[in-house]
Write a protein that holds these residues in place. Structure first.
Motif, PDB file in Angstrom:
ATOM      1  N   HIS A  27       0.845  -1.198   0.000  1.00  0.00           N
ATOM      2  CA  HIS A  27       0.000   0.000   0.000  1.00  0.00           C
ATOM      3  C   HIS A  27       0.881   1.248   0.000  1.00  0.00           C
ATOM      4  N   GLU A  28       0.361   2.313  -0.557  1.00  0.00           N
ATOM      5  CA  GLU A  28       1.143   3.545  -0.698  1.00  0.00           C
ATOM      6  C   GLU A  28       1.388   4.258   0.640  1.00  0.00           C
ATOM      7  N   PHE A  29       0.480   4.120   1.602  1.00  0.00           N
ATOM      8  CA  PHE A  29       0.610   4.856   2.865  1.00  0.00           C
ATOM      9  C   PHE A  29       1.920   4.546   3.595  1.00  0.00           C
ATOM     10  N   PRO A  30       2.276   3.279   3.822  1.00  0.00           N
ATOM     11  CA  PRO A  30       3.545   3.035   4.519  1.00  0.00           C
ATOM     12  C   PRO A  30       4.759   3.536   3.735  1.00  0.00           C
ATOM     13  N   LYS A  31       4.667   3.494   2.418  1.00  0.00           N
ATOM     14  CA  LYS A  31       5.776   3.996   1.599  1.00  0.00           C
ATOM     15  C   LYS A  31       5.924   5.505   1.784  1.00  0.00           C
ATOM     16  N   ALA A  32       4.792   6.205   1.809  1.00  0.00           N
ATOM     17  CA  ALA A  32       4.833   7.658   2.017  1.00  0.00           C
ATOM     18  C   ALA A  32       5.359   7.984   3.417  1.00  0.00           C
ATOM     19  N   LEU A  39      13.337   7.063   5.688  1.00  0.00           N
ATOM     20  CA  LEU A  39      13.716   5.650   5.745  1.00  0.00           C
ATOM     21  C   LEU A  39      13.676   5.056   4.344  1.00  0.00           C
ATOM     22  N   PRO A  40      14.548   4.114   4.059  1.00  0.00           N
ATOM     23  CA  PRO A  40      14.491   3.464   2.754  1.00  0.00           C
ATOM     24  C   PRO A  40      13.186   2.665   2.608  1.00  0.00           C
ATOM     25  N   ARG A  41      12.619   2.691   1.417  1.00  0.00           N
ATOM     26  CA  ARG A  41      11.387   1.921   1.182  1.00  0.00           C
ATOM     27  C   ARG A  41      11.597   0.429   1.362  1.00  0.00           C
ATOM     28  N   SER A  42      12.824  -0.009   1.261  1.00  0.00           N
ATOM     29  CA  SER A  42      13.110  -1.439   1.451  1.00  0.00           C
ATOM     30  C   SER A  42      12.832  -1.873   2.889  1.00  0.00           C
ATOM     31  N   TRP A  43      12.708  -0.925   3.795  1.00  0.00           N
ATOM     32  CA  TRP A  43      12.397  -1.264   5.186  1.00  0.00           C
ATOM     33  C   TRP A  43      10.919  -1.558   5.401  1.00  0.00           C
ATOM     34  N   VAL A  44      10.059  -1.109   4.490  1.00  0.00           N
ATOM     35  CA  VAL A  44       8.613  -1.254   4.684  1.00  0.00           C
ATOM     36  C   VAL A  44       8.214  -2.715   4.888  1.00  0.00           C
ATOM     37  N   PRO A  45       8.654  -3.660   4.049  1.00  0.00           N
ATOM     38  CA  PRO A  45       8.274  -5.055   4.301  1.00  0.00           C
ATOM     39  C   PRO A  45       8.859  -5.602   5.610  1.00  0.00           C
ATOM     40  N   VAL A  46      10.026  -5.140   5.980  1.00  0.00           N
ATOM     41  CA  VAL A  46      10.637  -5.573   7.241  1.00  0.00           C
ATOM     42  C   VAL A  46       9.804  -5.081   8.422  1.00  0.00           C
TER      43      VAL A  46
END
Length: 117
Positions: A27-32, A39-46
């Protein structure tokens, strides 16, 4: 006391589990949020995985009390880190954070009160 513990635990698990799903489906919200906090977007799934593990750990704590205690403590620490990330970039939008943090603390308090008192 059991009903209060069960209610708080299930509510916290559903709340944090739903946040984990939002993080893990892309979803776009956590990326935003990651962008806003630098923070790097690569952290979102972590981060989503950490929320999911905490949510499942709360439920697992219904069978293994120490697991629930550790999961609630871990979620609480997760949100302390989230607060630091907000403050680091000067963000004062902390209402949602406060709700998640309070729920994690409530799960920890209910777990400790029911199992360890």
């Amino acid at each position: 006391m059991f009903v209060a513990y069960l209610t708080v635990t299930i509510f916290a698990s559903v709340l944090h589990g739903s946040a984990a799903v939002v993080y893990l489906i892309g979803h776009e919200f956590p990326k935003a949020q990651a962008d806003m906090k630098g923070l790097p977007r690569s952290w979102v799934p972590v981060l989503g995985t950490m929320l999911a593990v905490g949510s499942l750990g709360l439920l697992g704590g219904l069978a293994v009390p120490m697991l629930g205690t550790l999961a609630a403590a871990g979620l609480s620490l997760y949100f302390v880190g989230a607060l630091l990330a907000h403050l680091r970039v000067g963000s004062r939008k902390l209402v949602a954070w406060g709700g998640f943090f309070a729920t994690a603390l409530a799960a920890l308090a209910a777990n400790l009160a029911y199992h360890w008192s």
